[in-house]
Motif scaffolding. Structure first.
Motif, mmCIF file in Angstrom:
data_model
loop_
_atom_site.group_PDB
_atom_site.id
_atom_site.type_symbol
_atom_site.label_atom_id
_atom_site.label_comp_id
_atom_site.label_asym_id
_atom_site.label_seq_id
_atom_site.Cartn_x
_atom_site.Cartn_y
_atom_site.Cartn_z
ATOM 1 N N LYS A 76 0.694 -1.328 0.087
ATOM 2 C CA LYS A 76 0.056 -0.103 -0.115
ATOM 3 C C LYS A 76 0.992 1.357 0.018
ATOM 4 O O LYS A 76 0.224 2.380 -0.023
ATOM 5 N N THR A 77 2.054 1.378 -0.134
ATOM 6 C CA THR A 77 3.151 2.579 0.319
ATOM 7 C C THR A 77 2.752 3.409 -0.941
ATOM 8 O O THR A 77 2.636 4.510 -0.585
ATOM 9 N N TYR A 78 2.823 3.014 -2.405
ATOM 10 C CA TYR A 78 2.619 3.772 -3.361
ATOM 11 C C TYR A 78 1.224 4.585 -3.256
ATOM 12 O O TYR A 78 1.098 5.805 -3.551
ATOM 13 N N GLU A 79 0.250 3.738 -2.859
ATOM 14 C CA GLU A 79 -1.321 4.275 -2.643
ATOM 15 C C GLU A 79 -1.283 5.394 -1.525
ATOM 16 O O GLU A 79 -1.847 6.565 -1.765
ATOM 17 N N VAL A 80 -0.744 4.929 -0.609
ATOM 18 C CA VAL A 80 -0.549 6.110 0.591
ATOM 19 C C VAL A 80 0.174 7.293 0.258
ATOM 20 O O VAL A 80 -0.388 8.439 0.398
ATOM 21 N N ALA A 81 1.557 6.987 -0.449
ATOM 22 C CA ALA A 81 2.147 8.295 -0.823
ATOM 23 C C ALA A 81 1.338 9.019 -1.815
ATOM 24 O O ALA A 81 1.435 10.649 -1.871
ATOM 25 N N ASP A 82 0.823 8.529 -2.871
ATOM 26 C CA ASP A 82 -0.108 9.340 -3.748
ATOM 27 C C ASP A 82 -1.144 9.996 -3.036
ATOM 28 O O ASP A 82 -1.489 11.185 -3.422
ATOM 29 N N ALA A 83 -1.738 9.325 -2.162
ATOM 30 C CA ALA A 83 -3.024 9.960 -1.554
ATOM 31 C C ALA A 83 -2.551 11.527 -0.706
ATOM 32 O O ALA A 83 -2.999 12.316 -0.602
ATOM 33 N N ILE A 84 -1.255 11.182 0.092
ATOM 34 C CA ILE A 84 -0.755 12.238 0.754
ATOM 35 C C ILE A 84 -0.373 13.453 -0.222
ATOM 36 O O ILE A 84 -0.619 14.621 0.108
ATOM 37 N N TYR A 85 0.417 13.123 -1.113
ATOM 38 C CA TYR A 85 0.906 14.085 -2.291
ATOM 39 C C TYR A 85 -0.258 14.911 -2.884
ATOM 40 O O TYR A 85 -0.141 16.077 -2.957
ATOM 41 N N GLN A 86 -1.476 14.190 -3.083
ATOM 42 C CA GLN A 86 -2.443 14.862 -3.778
ATOM 43 C C GLN A 86 -3.144 15.917 -2.978
ATOM 44 O O GLN A 86 -3.783 17.039 -3.462
ATOM 45 N N ARG A 87 -2.965 15.706 -1.478
ATOM 46 C CA ARG A 87 -3.457 16.761 -0.603
ATOM 47 C C ARG A 87 -2.602 18.018 -0.357
ATOM 48 O O ARG A 87 -3.098 19.011 0.239
ATOM 49 N N GLU A 88 -1.478 17.884 -1.013
ATOM 50 C CA GLU A 88 -0.563 19.173 -1.022
ATOM 51 C C GLU A 88 -0.310 19.877 0.240
ATOM 52 O O GLU A 88 -0.356 20.885 0.560
ATOM 53 N N ILE A 89 0.039 18.808 1.198
ATOM 54 C CA ILE A 89 0.518 19.262 2.668
ATOM 55 C C ILE A 89 1.917 19.207 2.901
ATOM 56 O O ILE A 89 2.238 19.485 3.969
ATOM 57 N N VAL A 90 2.604 18.483 2.146
ATOM 58 C CA VAL A 90 3.932 18.094 2.440
ATOM 59 C C VAL A 90 5.155 18.905 1.660
ATOM 60 O O VAL A 90 4.775 19.585 0.552
ATOM 61 N N SER A 91 6.033 19.192 2.246
ATOM 62 C CA SER A 91 7.196 19.807 1.661
ATOM 63 C C SER A 91 8.150 18.930 0.949
ATOM 64 O O SER A 91 8.409 19.117 -0.133
ATOM 65 N N GLU A 92 8.388 17.728 1.560
ATOM 66 C CA GLU A 92 9.307 16.571 0.794
ATOM 67 C C GLU A 92 8.639 15.487 1.346
ATOM 68 O O GLU A 92 8.279 15.165 2.405
ATOM 69 N N MET A 93 8.933 14.244 0.493
ATOM 70 C CA MET A 93 8.294 12.760 0.806
ATOM 71 C C MET A 93 9.470 12.043 0.083
ATOM 72 O O MET A 93 9.724 12.030 -1.072
ATOM 73 N N TYR A 94 9.705 11.115 0.856
ATOM 74 C CA TYR A 94 10.612 10.029 0.578
ATOM 75 C C TYR A 94 10.414 8.733 1.014
ATOM 76 O O TYR A 94 9.694 8.564 1.899
#
Length: 78
Positions: A14-32
């Protein structure tokens, strides 16, 4: 602004799905993507006075596929 790091452990596959969902919310500065006990490392900047726990709970932890989180606060020391 307060800098906060959040590490997330995701359910297997589920990592890629979680990362995509977080990225779509436009709340992060960086994600790795990371190795070790957690799958994602996220850097956030929150406005002064924002409740960190409430922000993370409302904006991230409702995403399906997250198993566990670890939040690290930062402080201006120098």
């Amino acid at each position: 602004m307060t800098c906060v790091f959040v590490q997330l452990r995701c359910h297997p596959g589920k990592t890629y799905e979680v990362a995509d969902a977080i990225y779509q919310r436009e709340i992060v500065s960086e994600m790795y993507s990371t190795s070790g006990d957690y799958d994602l490392l996220i850097k956030l900047y929150l406005p002064e006075g924002e409740d960190v726990g409430q922000f993370i709970h409302k904006n991230m932890l409702d995403i399906e596929g997250i198993q566990r989180s670890l939040t690290t606060m930062t402080f201006r020391a120098f």
